[in-house]
Design a protein around this motif. Structure first.
Motif, PDB file in Angstrom:
ATOM      1  N   GLN A  52      57.641 119.698  13.622  1.00 49.19           N
ATOM      2  CA  GLN A  52      56.317 120.379  13.756  1.00 49.19           C
ATOM      3  C   GLN A  52      54.383 120.310  13.135  1.00 49.19           C
ATOM      4  OE1 GLN A  52      56.030 121.955  17.386  1.00 49.19           O
ATOM      5  NE2 GLN A  52      56.904 120.356  18.637  1.00 49.19           N
ATOM      6  N   SER A  53      55.551 121.650  12.152  1.00 44.89           N
ATOM      7  CA  SER A  53      54.046 122.100  11.311  1.00 44.89           C
ATOM      8  C   SER A  53      53.361 121.335  10.339  1.00 44.89           C
ATOM      9  CB  SER A  53      54.742 123.303  10.920  1.00 44.89           C
ATOM     10  OG  SER A  53      54.365 123.992   9.592  1.00 44.89           O
ATOM     11  N   GLU A  54      55.197 120.417   9.928  1.00 43.36           N
ATOM     12  CA  GLU A  54      54.375 119.473   8.977  1.00 43.36           C
ATOM     13  C   GLU A  54      53.950 117.916   9.460  1.00 43.36           C
ATOM     14  OE1 GLU A  54      58.137 119.186   7.133  1.00 43.36           O
ATOM     15  OE2 GLU A  54      57.613 121.807   5.688  1.00 43.36           O
ATOM     16  N   ARG A  55      53.986 118.024  10.618  1.00 43.78           N
ATOM     17  CA  ARG A  55      53.704 116.675  10.999  1.00 43.78           C
ATOM     18  C   ARG A  55      52.422 116.466  11.247  1.00 43.78           C
ATOM     19  NH1 ARG A  55      56.304 116.137  15.641  1.00 43.78           N
ATOM     20  NH2 ARG A  55      58.341 116.344  14.771  1.00 43.78           N
ATOM     21  N   LEU A  56      51.389 115.532  10.636  1.00 39.91           N
ATOM     22  CA  LEU A  56      50.029 115.158  10.471  1.00 39.91           C
ATOM     23  C   LEU A  56      49.334 114.529  12.282  1.00 39.91           C
ATOM     24  CD1 LEU A  56      47.594 115.344   9.547  1.00 39.91           C
ATOM     25  CD2 LEU A  56      47.930 112.700   8.224  1.00 39.91           C
ATOM     26  N   LYS A  57      48.537 115.623  12.459  1.00 41.80           N
ATOM     27  CA  LYS A  57      48.401 114.733  14.103  1.00 41.80           C
ATOM     28  C   LYS A  57      46.656 114.740  13.990  1.00 41.80           C
ATOM     29  CE  LYS A  57      50.895 118.523  15.818  1.00 41.80           C
ATOM     30  NZ  LYS A  57      51.446 120.132  16.624  1.00 41.80           N
ATOM     31  N   LEU A  58      46.189 113.697  14.190  1.00 38.88           N
ATOM     32  CA  LEU A  58      44.917 112.842  14.251  1.00 38.88           C
ATOM     33  C   LEU A  58      45.021 112.406  15.302  1.00 38.88           C
ATOM     34  CD1 LEU A  58      45.706 109.964  10.893  1.00 38.88           C
ATOM     35  CD2 LEU A  58      44.893 112.459  11.397  1.00 38.88           C
ATOM     36  N   SER A  59      43.556 112.941  15.889  1.00 39.30           N
ATOM     37  CA  SER A  59      42.718 112.125  17.271  1.00 39.30           C
ATOM     38  C   SER A  59      43.179 110.591  16.496  1.00 39.30           C
ATOM     39  CB  SER A  59      41.598 113.111  16.942  1.00 39.30           C
ATOM     40  OG  SER A  59      40.544 112.533  15.982  1.00 39.30           O
ATOM     41  N   GLU A  60      41.873 110.232  18.057  1.00 38.50           N
ATOM     42  CA  GLU A  60      42.341 108.868  18.240  1.00 38.50           C
ATOM     43  C   GLU A  60      41.742 107.949  17.291  1.00 38.50           C
ATOM     44  OE1 GLU A  60      41.611 104.633  21.969  1.00 38.50           O
ATOM     45  OE2 GLU A  60      41.490 106.930  21.940  1.00 38.50           O
ATOM     46  N   ASP A  62      40.178 109.252  14.648  1.00 42.03           N
ATOM     47  CA  ASP A  62      40.788 109.324  12.914  1.00 42.03           C
ATOM     48  C   ASP A  62      42.133 108.499  13.229  1.00 42.03           C
ATOM     49  OD1 ASP A  62      38.900 111.805  12.873  1.00 42.03           O
ATOM     50  OD2 ASP A  62      40.519 113.557  12.782  1.00 42.03           O
ATOM     51  N   SER A  63      42.840 108.636  14.088  1.00 36.70           N
ATOM     52  CA  SER A  63      43.683 107.035  13.516  1.00 36.70           C
ATOM     53  C   SER A  63      43.147 106.148  13.445  1.00 36.70           C
ATOM     54  CB  SER A  63      44.737 106.943  14.390  1.00 36.70           C
ATOM     55  OG  SER A  63      45.355 108.975  14.875  1.00 36.70           O
TER      56      SER A  63
END
Length: 91
Positions: A52-60, A62-63
């Motif tokens: 989870q820490s290494e996963r990139l999370k983008l807002s809609e 930004d995606s």
């Protein structure tokens, strides 16, 4: 045949006696030693935390921007063009 011993690390836990008793009882019920019981529970959780820490999370927003840039990349700069031709000079 002799057994090869892998190099292992040692971790010490300070537990209240009642906590250790609970863990030891649960390990015995599972027919595991205490170390195996703790590792069986802790390692998957540790792997989840790392993933989870290494996963990139983008807002809609930004995606959508990333997808747009992939479909419509900007023109390369002169510096990038030189670098691609092998003429890159660190500045």
């Amino acid at each position: 045949m002799p057994r090869e011993h892998a190099e292992t690390g040692r971790v010490e836990l300070r537990l209240k006696p009642e906590d250790k008793a609970v863990l030891a009882r649960a390990a015995a019920l599972e027919r595991l030693d205490l170390t195996s019981f703790i590792l069986r529970a802790a390692l998957p959780r540790a792997q989840d935390v790392i993933a989870q820490s290494e996963r990139l999370k983008l807002s809609e927003r930004d995606s959508l921007r990333v997808l747009d840039l992939l479909e419509n990349p900007p023109a390369p700069t002169e510096r990038l063009t030189r670098a691609a031709k092998g003429g890159f000079v660190l500045e």
